[in-house]
Design an enzyme around this catalytic site. Structure first.
Site, PDB file in Angstrom:
ATOM      1  N   THR A  44       0.830  -1.205   0.000  1.00 34.21           N
ATOM      2  CA  THR A  44       0.000   0.000   0.000  1.00 34.21           C
ATOM      3  C   THR A  44       0.867   1.258   0.000  1.00 34.21           C
ATOM      4  O   THR A  44       0.625   2.198  -0.765  1.00 34.21           O
ATOM      5  CB  THR A  44      -0.924   0.009   1.221  1.00 34.21           C
ATOM      6  OG1 THR A  44      -1.679  -1.195   1.243  1.00 34.21           O
ATOM      7  CG2 THR A  44      -1.860   1.199   1.178  1.00 34.21           C
ATOM      8  N   TYR A 107     -12.555  -4.855  -2.588  1.00 33.78           N
ATOM      9  CA  TYR A 107     -13.742  -4.392  -3.315  1.00 33.78           C
ATOM     10  C   TYR A 107     -14.765  -5.488  -3.582  1.00 33.78           C
ATOM     11  O   TYR A 107     -15.948  -5.285  -3.379  1.00 33.78           O
ATOM     12  CB  TYR A 107     -13.354  -3.691  -4.638  1.00 33.78           C
ATOM     13  CG  TYR A 107     -14.555  -3.062  -5.316  1.00 33.78           C
ATOM     14  CD1 TYR A 107     -15.082  -1.868  -4.850  1.00 33.78           C
ATOM     15  CD2 TYR A 107     -15.177  -3.687  -6.396  1.00 33.78           C
ATOM     16  CE1 TYR A 107     -16.201  -1.300  -5.449  1.00 33.78           C
ATOM     17  CE2 TYR A 107     -16.295  -3.134  -7.005  1.00 33.78           C
ATOM     18  CZ  TYR A 107     -16.815  -1.940  -6.529  1.00 33.78           C
ATOM     19  OH  TYR A 107     -17.919  -1.380  -7.102  1.00 33.78           O
ATOM     20  N   TYR A 133      -2.158 -10.536   4.535  1.00 34.66           N
ATOM     21  CA  TYR A 133      -2.263  -9.126   4.927  1.00 34.66           C
ATOM     22  C   TYR A 133      -3.733  -8.778   5.086  1.00 34.66           C
ATOM     23  O   TYR A 133      -4.475  -8.708   4.114  1.00 34.66           O
ATOM     24  CB  TYR A 133      -1.589  -8.257   3.856  1.00 34.66           C
ATOM     25  CG  TYR A 133      -1.655  -6.765   4.078  1.00 34.66           C
ATOM     26  CD1 TYR A 133      -1.938  -6.197   5.320  1.00 34.66           C
ATOM     27  CD2 TYR A 133      -1.396  -5.903   3.012  1.00 34.66           C
ATOM     28  CE1 TYR A 133      -1.980  -4.824   5.491  1.00 34.66           C
ATOM     29  CE2 TYR A 133      -1.436  -4.523   3.161  1.00 34.66           C
ATOM     30  CZ  TYR A 133      -1.724  -3.989   4.403  1.00 34.66           C
ATOM     31  OH  TYR A 133      -1.763  -2.633   4.565  1.00 34.66           O
ATOM     32  N   ARG A 138      -9.251  -0.878   4.387  1.00 34.89           N
ATOM     33  CA  ARG A 138      -9.008  -0.574   2.984  1.00 34.89           C
ATOM     34  C   ARG A 138      -9.700  -1.554   2.043  1.00 34.89           C
ATOM     35  O   ARG A 138     -10.077  -1.185   0.934  1.00 34.89           O
ATOM     36  CB  ARG A 138      -7.501  -0.568   2.681  1.00 34.89           C
ATOM     37  CG  ARG A 138      -6.771   0.673   3.188  1.00 34.89           C
ATOM     38  CD  ARG A 138      -5.317   0.652   2.728  1.00 34.89           C
ATOM     39  NE  ARG A 138      -4.590   1.851   3.178  1.00 34.89           N
ATOM     40  CZ  ARG A 138      -4.412   2.934   2.445  1.00 34.89           C
ATOM     41  NH1 ARG A 138      -4.914   2.994   1.233  1.00 34.89           N
ATOM     42  NH2 ARG A 138      -3.729   3.963   2.912  1.00 34.89           N
ATOM     43  N   LYS A 161       0.248 -10.181   8.401  1.00 34.60           N
ATOM     44  CA  LYS A 161       0.312  -8.775   8.796  1.00 34.60           C
ATOM     45  C   LYS A 161      -1.092  -8.377   9.198  1.00 34.60           C
ATOM     46  O   LYS A 161      -2.005  -8.362   8.372  1.00 34.60           O
ATOM     47  CB  LYS A 161       0.808  -7.910   7.641  1.00 34.60           C
ATOM     48  CG  LYS A 161       0.766  -6.414   7.947  1.00 34.60           C
ATOM     49  CD  LYS A 161       1.162  -5.580   6.731  1.00 34.60           C
ATOM     50  CE  LYS A 161       1.041  -4.084   7.010  1.00 34.60           C
ATOM     51  NZ  LYS A 161       1.397  -3.257   5.833  1.00 34.60           N
ATOM     52  N   ILE A 203       5.391  -4.394  10.154  1.00 28.69           N
ATOM     53  CA  ILE A 203       5.586  -3.909   8.788  1.00 28.69           C
ATOM     54  C   ILE A 203       5.205  -2.447   8.828  1.00 28.69           C
ATOM     55  O   ILE A 203       4.035  -2.095   8.922  1.00 28.69           O
ATOM     56  CB  ILE A 203       4.769  -4.740   7.786  1.00 28.69           C
ATOM     57  CG1 ILE A 203       5.257  -6.199   7.820  1.00 28.69           C
ATOM     58  CG2 ILE A 203       4.899  -4.162   6.379  1.00 28.69           C
ATOM     59  CD1 ILE A 203       4.529  -7.133   6.891  1.00 28.69           C
TER      60      ILE A 203
END
Length: 291
Positions: A44, A107, A133, A138, A161, A203
């Site tokens: 990202t 999405y 992740y 998001r 993560k 991270i």
């Protein structure tokens, strides 16, 4: 297992938005000198949504070449298409990445069973260690604890993560997952608490601008040196907070530009940091002693 401070490195760009590979090489050399434990490229913070497949491959390849085996390079190769994620991961393996960071598909909001099958399919298709992740803020999809536990049994899936910021959840993950399964905080502001619970590192966005301090914080936390860890975390907290005054990586790219490390390029739909944001980030850099 990779432990400690893994930098979610920016993708440097010129003012016109073109990729600046020489700046990336310089950043990686700096991180190695400062003690960063691993480089996470094209995540990202690396503006992965706006790089095309060719650029994506070049960023991973340049990072691997620049690191020259001195630190692991973790390639962000996630996608909301399982086929695309597999293709990106295959390329990362081909050019020598140490592992892959696979974001929850965004999405399209898959079910838990869909998430399980997605990650399993990529792991089975490409023999490259995979770090999951989870960042529901998001992606609009949340990788559940039970699904993570199932995935921890899939060969090649080696870590997670967790960017939920949910510390009780982190404790539950640590209780239920195998000890060999790596758990990394995805939130700088709660990374210390995450590691003290038993996590293996972070991270980090903050590591982009303060790599040595983040490495020292992780070392202290993982060694249970609480006084030093607390002191370092308190010093870094202005950065942990103000590097997110606007959407990541807008503030951190401005900070690196202000430090003379990169040019000011960023790609639409992201825009340069606002004047009020600059004031806040400048104050944090000054407070931490980076300028």
């Amino acid at each position: 297992m990779i432990t400690g401070s893994l930098v979610a490195i920016v993708s440097p760009m010129q003012e016109d938005g073109s990729l600046d590979f020489e700046a990336l090489r310089r950043l990686i050399e700096w991180h190695i000198g400062e003690g960063t434990n691993a480089i996470v490229v094209v995540g990202t913070t690396g503006e992965s949504p706006t790089v095309d497949p060719r650029e994506h491959g070049e960023l991973v390849q340049v990072a691997v070449q620049a690191a020259r085996g001195r630190v692991p390079v973790v390639a962000g190769t996630g996608a909301n298409s399982t086929r695309e994620a597999t293709e990106l991961t295959a390329h990362a393996k081909q050019v020598g990445a140490s592992a892959t960071l696979q974001v929850v598909p965004y999405y399209n909001k898959p079910t838990q069973e869909g998430l399980y099958r997605h990650f399993r399919a990529v792991a089975e298709a490409v023999d490259l260690p995979m770090i999951l992740y989870n960042v529901p803020g998001r992606t609009a999809a949340d990788l559940g604890v039970e699904t993570t536990q199932r995935l921890s049994q899939v060969p090649g899936i080696v870590g997670l993560k967790d960017a939920t910021g949910d510390l009780p959840r982190a404790g539950e993950l640590l209780r239920r997952l195998p000890s060999k399964f790596a758990l990394y905080s995805g939130n700088d502001d709660s990374a210390l608490a995450f590691m003290l619970l038993g996590g293996h590192g972070v991270i980090s966005v903050t590591a982009n601008v303060a790599p040595r301090l983040m490495r020292e914080l992780c070392d202290a936390a993982l060694a249970s040196d609480l006084p030093r860890a607390r002191a370092l975390n308190a010093r870094l907290m202005p950065l942990h907070m103000r590097l997110f005054v606007e959407s990541n990586p807008i503030p951190v790219k401005w900070a690196l530009q202000r430090m003379g490390r990169i040019a000011g390029g960023i790609r639409l739909p992201l825009v340069p940091l606002s004047p009020s944001g600059r004031e806040a980030v400048q104050a944090a850099l000054n407070e931490v002693g980076l300028l």
